[in-house]
Design an enzyme around this catalytic site. Structure first.
Site, mmCIF file in Angstrom:
data_model
loop_
_atom_site.group_PDB
_atom_site.id
_atom_site.type_symbol
_atom_site.label_atom_id
_atom_site.label_comp_id
_atom_site.label_asym_id
_atom_site.label_seq_id
_atom_site.Cartn_x
_atom_site.Cartn_y
_atom_site.Cartn_z
ATOM 1 C CG PHE A 1 12.545 52.438 14.895
ATOM 2 C CD1 PHE A 1 11.553 53.234 15.450
ATOM 3 C CD2 PHE A 1 12.718 51.142 15.387
ATOM 4 C CE1 PHE A 1 10.747 52.755 16.465
ATOM 5 C CE2 PHE A 1 11.912 50.652 16.402
ATOM 6 C CZ PHE A 1 10.922 51.460 16.945
ATOM 7 C CB THR B 1 9.749 47.853 15.144
ATOM 8 O OG1 THR B 1 8.622 47.161 15.688
ATOM 9 C CG2 THR B 1 9.250 49.135 14.494
#
Ligand code: PEP
Ligand code: MN
Length: 676
Positions: free
Chosen positions: A279, A277
Site C-alpha cells: 500500500f 499487498t
C-alpha cells in the site's frame, strides 16, 4: 516424576526474563539513536550487525543453540530495533498535521477492508487517532485528499499474486499528491458465511475481483457456486449480512469476518499462501525523510523516442550504483502502444548523488515526475549465512563510492538548465503520433487561425492532408486584443477539430489560455500551444509542465531568447520534457510588417538548446503575400518546421483573415518547400 506445573512455572519465569530483556534492549536501542543523532551516523550499520550476529552465533554454539534458529530470532530483534530507531528520528505525521491529534485517512472500502487494516498498521507508531473517510472508488480517495477532506490517501498499489493495480498507477500519474510512505500487508483470505454450514452448500460467493482471482483454485473446487463481484472484501461480508441467506458466502480477511460477527468456514483459501499487498500513503505535501533512514523514491517517466532510450535510462542507475526495486510499465492513455515506466529505487531525493542521478536520467526522458521519497518499509536483512559457517572476517560489502561528475555549467545557461545543450547534447525529437519533430525533419503545421464551423475545419483538414501538411492547426480558445472580437468556439470547436483530425488522420494542435483548460484540452488534442501573449504566464506553464502531451511554446512578442528558454524551463522542470519552441515575430520599430520575424533566432537557439524550433511566418508578417518567402527562408536557416494559417475563404475569416493563405497559395508554398 517431573513436576509439570513447576516446570511450566519455570518456563514462564524464563519467558518473563526474555520479555524484560527485550524491553531493556529496546530502551538501549533508543539511547543508541540519540548517540547516533549527535554523530549523524545512519541508523543501519550493517558491518556492526554482521559482527553482532557472528558473536551471537559463536556464543550460541557454546550454549548448544543452532545458528539457523538464532539468526531467525535476531533478524526479528534487529528489525524491531531499526523500526524503533526509525520512528524516533522520523515523525511521519508531524510534518503534515501541525500538532493535530486525529489523522484522517481516505480509503477505498469500509472498516475491515484490507486498506483499513493496513492503514491501521502503518499509522500504529504515530500515536494518533485515526478517522477514516470511506470512498467507493480509488479516484475519490485521491480527490478527497487533494481537496483537503482527508490528510492521507491510503491505496493498494500491487499484490504479490495478482500484480499491479492499474487504476492506482494511472491515478498517481495525474495527481498532485506525493507518496509519503508504504506498507506491505499480508493478505489472508477466508471464506465467511452467516452460519457454520458445510462449504458444499454454498451457492453464491461475493468477492472483490482481485480477491477472487487470488483464490481461483479454491473457487473452482466448489461445485455449483456463482460468483458475484464487489467493490471491496469487507463490503461483501456486509452484503451477506444484509441478505441474510445462509447459503451465501464472502471472501474477506479474518479480521473483517470477526468485525461483522460472521462464521469463518475456511481459512487460507488463496492460491498462494504467501500473499502480500503493498500500500502507499499519499499526502498533499511531500515529506523530508531523515537521511539516516533507509529511503525509497518513486518516479514515473516516459523515455525518449530513440532506440535504446530505456536501456540508457536504466544504465544511469548502474552508473550511480543505485538499486531499482520495482519497474512497472503502463500504457499511456490516448497513445496506443506507448508506455510510462514506474520506478522505485533505493535512495533519498535530498541526497546529492540521487539529485545527480535524476539529472542524468532526465536526458533520456520525455516525461518525468517524482512521486515521492519515503521511508522504506522493508528492513533488508544483513546477509549472514556465509559468515555463520566461517569465523573469517566478512569481506566488506560496503557500497562503492560513486564519484559524482560535476557538470561544468556554462555561464550563458545559468538561469535555465534542462533546456540547455550542456544538459543534453543531442537534439530532442518529439513524436506526435507518427510525426517526428526535431532532428533532420521539416514539419508543416497548417490550418485556420480559428475553428469557425464543422465544414470549415473539415475543408482545411482535407486541404492540409492533400498537400502534405503533417499537423492540423486551429484555435478554439482565442486570445484577442478586443473583448468584442470573436473569442473562439471553445470546446465545441475542439470537438469539430478532433473529428476533422480523425477523419483525415492528422494530429491536431490548439491553444490553451488558462490553467483550468489544460487537462481537458490535452485529452482531445495531440499538441498544446501556448501563445505569444502567454509565454510568461507562469501558472499556465506549470500546468502544461505536468501533462504528458508535447507543448508548442511561442516566443512572446517582447521577449528575448533567454526569456523564451526560461519559459521552456518552467515546463521542463515540472516534468514535461516535450517542448517545441516557436519564433513568431517580435515587436520592433518597424511598422511595415505586423511584427519582425527574427529568423536569426533559429541558428542561435539551435546552439543554445536541444529543443526543436519552428517558425510561424503568418503572425510575424500579418500579410499573406509575404508568408511564402519567409516560410521558405525558415527551412533554409534550419528550422525544424513551420506553422502557417490558411482559410477556404480568407475574406470571411473571423480572425487573422489578412494573413491567411488562399488554398492555391498554400499549395504553391508546399510545392516550393519540397524543392528546397
Ligand atoms: C495563433 O497561433 O493563432 C496565435 C494567436 O499566435 P500568437 O500567439 O503567436 O499571436
Ligand atoms: Mn492567428
Amino acid at each position: 516424576m517431573h513436576d509439570l506445573s513447576k516446570l511450566r512455572n519455570n518456563i514462564n519465569k524464563v519467558d518473563e526474563e526474555i520479555i524484560k530483556l527485550l524491553s531493556e534492549r529496546r530502551k538501549l536501542s533508543k539511547e543508541v539513536i540519540k548517540a547516533k543523532d549527535e554523530s549523524d551516523k545512519p541508523i543501519r550499520d550493517q558491518n556492526r550487525e554482521t559482527e553482532l550476529l557472528k558473536k551471537i552465533i559463536k556464543y550460541g554454539k557454546e550454549k548448544g543453540i543452532d545458528a539457523h534458529f538464532l539468526t531467525k530470532v535476531f533478524y526479528e530483534i534487529i528489525e524491531d530495533s531499526v523500526r524503533i530507531q526509525m520512528s524516533e528520528v522520523q515523525d511521519l505525521t508531524g510534518q503534515q498535521l501541525n500538532g493535530r491529534d486525529v489523522i484522517t485517512v481516505a480509503i477505498q472500502g469500509i472498516e475491515g477492508a484490507y486498506s483499513f487494516l493496513a492503514a491501521n498498521k502503518f499509522f500504529a507508531h504515530s500515536g494518533k487517532d485515526l478517522e477514516f473517510v470511506k470512498k467507493k472508488r480509488f479516484e475519490e480517495v485521491v480527490t478527497a485528499v487533494e481537496k483537503g477532506e482527508a490528510d492521507y490517501a491510503f491505496l493498494p498499489i500491487e499484490n504479490t499474486t495478482s500484480g499491479g493495480i492499474n487504476e492506482v498507477y494511472d491515478l498517481m500519474l495525474n495527481t498532485s499528491l506525493s507518496i509519503v510512505g508504504e506498507e506491505t500487508f499480508r493478505v489472508k483470505h477466508c471464506l465467511a458465511a452467516l452460519e457454520n454450514i458445510s462449504i458444499n452448500k454454498i451457492k453464491k460467493i461475493y468477492a472483490h475481483y482481485q480477491a477472487a482471482a487470488q483464490c481461483s483454485n479454491f473457487i473452482e473446487s466448489l461445485p455449483n457456486v456463482r460468483i458475484e463481484y464487489f467493490a471491496d472484501t469487507a463490503m461483501s461480508v456486509e452484503k451477506i449480512k444484509e441478505e441474510g441467506n445462509p447459503e451465501f458466502a464472502a471472501i474477506a480477511s479474518e479480521e473483517a469476518a470477526n468485525l461483522f460477527g460472521v462464521h469463518i468456514l475456511k481459512t487460507d483459501i488463496a492460491n498462494q499462501s504467501e500473499n502480500y499487498t503493498r500500500f502507499l500513503a499519499a499526502a498533499r505535501k511531500a515529506i523530508d525523510v531523515d537521511p539516516r533512514i533507509p529511503c525509497k523514491t518513486s518516479l514515473v517517466m516516459a523515455t525518449a523516442h530513440v532506440p535504446g532510450s530505456l536501456v540508457d535510462a536504466l544504465n544511469v542507475f548502474r552508473k550511480f550504483n543505485v538499486n531499482i526495486t520495482k519497474l512497472e510499465s503502463r500504457p499511456i492513455l490516448g497513445n496506443p502502444w506507448e508506455e510510462m515506466f514506474y520506478l522505485d529505487f533505493e535512495g533519498n531525493i535530498k541526497d546529492e548523488t540521487i539529485q545527480h542521478l535524476i539529472d542524468d536520467l532526465g536526458v533520456y526522458t520525455r516525461f518525468f515526475k517524482i512521486l515521492g521519497s519515503y521511508a522504506s518499509q522493508e528492513v533488508l536483512k544483513t546477509k549472514l549465512e556465509a559468515f555463520a559457517v566461517t569465523e573469517e572476517a566478512p569481506s566488506s560489502e560496503v557500497k562503492k563510492e560513486v564519484k559524482v561528475e560535476k557538470k561544468i555549467k556554462s555561464k550563458k545557461s545559468a538561469s535555465y538548465k534542462l533546456a540547455s545543450r550542456d544538459y543534453k547534447s543531442e537534439d530532442t525529437i518529439i513524436k506526435v503520433r507518427d510525426v517526428e519533430i526535431g532532428g533532420a525533419n521539416f514539419v508543416v503545421m497548417a490550418g485556420p487561425c480559428s475553428i469557425e464551423s464543422e465544414s470549415q475545419i473539415l475543408s482545411c483538414a482535407a486541404e492540409a492532408r492533400e498537400h502534405g501538411a503533417q499537423i492540423l492547426r486551429g484555435g478554439c480558445f482565442k486570445p484577442r486584443t478586443s473583448p468584442y472580437s470573436f473569442q473562439g468556439l471553445g470546446y465545441e470547436g475542439l470537438e469539430m477539430m478532433e473529428r476533422a483530425g480523425k477523419r483525415y488522420d492528422l494530429p491536431i494542435i490548439t491553444e490553451v489560455l488558462a490553467p483550468d483548460q489544460v487537462i481537458e484540452v490535452a485529452k482531445h488534442s495531440d499538441l498544446i500551444q501556448i501563445g505569444a501573449r502567454n509565454m510568461q504566464n507562469f501558472s499556465l506553464l506549470k500546468e502544461v509542465g505536468k501533462i504528458h502531451r508535447p507543448v508548442l511554446l511561442k516566443r512572446g512578442m517582447m521577449s528575448s531568447l533567454d526569456e523564451l528558454l526560461n519559459a521552456a524551463e518552467y515546463i521542463l522542470s515540472y516534468g514535461n520534457r516535450q517542448v517545441i519552441l516557436c519564433e513568431r515575430g517580435i515587436r520592433t520599430f518597424e511598422t511595415a510588417t505586423r511584427n519582425t520575424l527574427d529568423l536569426s533566432a533559429v541558428p542561435v537557439l539551435k546552439e543554445l538548446t536541444h529543443l526543436p524550433i519552428i517558425v510561424d511566418p503568418s503572425h510575424a508578417l500579418g500579410e499573406r503575400d509575404k508568408v511564402i518567402p519567409m516560410a521558405k527562408a525558415s527551412k533554409i536557416v534550419g528550422a525544424h518546421g513551420i506553422i502557417v494559417e490558411f482559410h477556404p475563404e480568407p475574406e470571411k475569416a473571423l480572425s487573422d483573415g489578412p494573413q491567411a493563405l488562399y488554398y492555391h497559395q498554400f499549395e504553391e508554398m508546399m510545392r516550393d518547400l519540397k524543392k528546397l
